[in-house]
Design a protein around this motif. Sequence first.
Motif, PDB file in Angstrom:
ATOM      1  N   GLN A  88       9.246 -10.397  -1.334  1.00  0.00           N
ATOM      2  CA  GLN A  88       8.571  -9.280  -0.668  1.00  0.00           C
ATOM      3  C   GLN A  88       8.397  -8.063  -1.582  1.00  0.00           C
ATOM      4  OE1 GLN A  88      10.047  -8.429   3.244  1.00  0.00           O
ATOM      5  NE2 GLN A  88       9.129  -6.398   3.317  1.00  0.00           N
ATOM      6  N   GLU A  92       4.829  -6.240  -2.055  1.00  0.00           N
ATOM      7  CA  GLU A  92       4.613  -4.831  -1.710  1.00  0.00           C
ATOM      8  C   GLU A  92       4.105  -4.044  -2.910  1.00  0.00           C
ATOM      9  OE1 GLU A  92       8.360  -3.617  -0.188  1.00  0.00           O
ATOM     10  OE2 GLU A  92       7.984  -4.400   1.841  1.00  0.00           O
ATOM     11  N   LYS A  96       0.489  -2.163  -2.903  1.00  0.00           N
ATOM     12  CA  LYS A  96       0.364  -0.737  -3.198  1.00  0.00           C
ATOM     13  C   LYS A  96      -0.521  -0.494  -4.413  1.00  0.00           C
ATOM     14  CE  LYS A  96       3.150   3.363  -4.227  1.00  0.00           C
ATOM     15  NZ  LYS A  96       4.532   3.879  -4.436  1.00  0.00           N
ATOM     16  N   PRO A 109      -0.968   2.866   5.192  1.00  0.00           N
ATOM     17  CA  PRO A 109       0.334   2.448   4.664  1.00  0.00           C
ATOM     18  C   PRO A 109       1.457   3.260   5.299  1.00  0.00           C
ATOM     19  CG  PRO A 109      -1.249   2.790   2.880  1.00  0.00           C
ATOM     20  CD  PRO A 109      -1.888   3.320   4.133  1.00  0.00           C
ATOM     21  N   ASP A 115       1.670  -2.477   7.725  1.00  0.00           N
ATOM     22  CA  ASP A 115       2.363  -3.078   6.585  1.00  0.00           C
ATOM     23  C   ASP A 115       2.598  -4.563   6.800  1.00  0.00           C
ATOM     24  OD1 ASP A 115       2.408  -0.596   5.446  1.00  0.00           O
ATOM     25  OD2 ASP A 115       4.495  -0.157   5.970  1.00  0.00           O
ATOM     26  N   LEU A 119       0.973  -7.551   4.590  1.00  0.00           N
ATOM     27  CA  LEU A 119       1.870  -8.492   3.924  1.00  0.00           C
ATOM     28  C   LEU A 119       1.542  -9.934   4.303  1.00  0.00           C
ATOM     29  CD1 LEU A 119       4.348  -8.801   2.094  1.00  0.00           C
ATOM     30  CD2 LEU A 119       5.787  -8.587   4.123  1.00  0.00           C
TER      31      LEU A 119
END
Length: 357
Positions: A88, A92, A96, A109, A115, A119
């Motif tokens: 993860q 992430e 970003k 975000p 989120d 994901l």
Amino acid sequence: MSERSYSLLGLWPIINRWKSLVGAALALALVVSLIVALLLPNIYTSTAVFFPTNPQSSDPDRIVEGGKLDLGGRTEDLDRVITIGQSQPVAELIIKRFDLHRHYDTGQPGDDAADDKALREFSSNLSIVHNEREAIELTFQDYDKQLAARIANDLVQIIDSVNQQLTLENRRNVLGLYRTRYEFLNTEYERSRRQLVQARRRYGIYGLEQQSRYLAREIIKVESQLNQAQAGGPGNVAGLRRALRGLTQADGGNVINLENYVRGTDSLAMFTARLTDLQERLVKARGEYETADVTLKGKLSSLYVVQKAYPATKKSKPVRWLIVVGSVALTFALSIVVITLLELLRRTRRMSSAPGL
């Protein structure tokens, strides 16, 4: 009365009776599936292929000893790299870096739902597998083929960076050991060098081989002259005796004399051998420390990239004709089921309403 059995051939009369409904359903399915297939965006796939290297082969001690960078075909190396790629934190970071919240239109975000949706969308587009050739294939899909290639290549770099971090602390510890050994040997070398200089001054020995030849020659010469003088030949006996005493005894006034030479020979030999050994070890330790330092600062790659990800030249999905054909076939099958159930229902009601039942 026995109930009539149905077969595949027996369905044709039923289909024929309901042909208008079936035809309408198939036409509707054709139109809808065609519209949907045309509205679906093209998805492009970019793939990077790489081998993980054995992390032990990039340790400073292995590099110092002349080890080579080995390709890591081991299961633990492959599993480690795949686990890093699917983690993860890596996902992430990519989300970003490429602002995938906006790209996937998931929301702002920081919002938990946004989120989580970003994901899940990212994970569904990512595939990291171990192929049959002991290599790792990292595949990323997106409707932007340039973005798909950039994300795939950045993922490889991030995996490499994280994989290096796993062994970075150990490599720093190894570098610290090399530095400690070098500093210790440097201190011992300086101390032994000072001891050797002090011993040379104390015993007046600055060259073992040269001084041994000098003393032997001078003592033989003075003794020969003294013997000649004592036998009535030319020469000052008292002066020659003082000269011989100065050459042979420490209190004779000579800096270079046989007594100090004999006394200091063993000490100087030991100090010289110690200094030579420390010098060799110091030179080797300095070279090893410099190599380890360069190795650590150089950040050797933990991956061997066979193929970078490039923008795809053609789409990988959707297969539009397959969507249309599949939709029509599924609609036809469902239509058969529906009209069969309707026929059974009609027959049941007819039999229930017949007289005598």
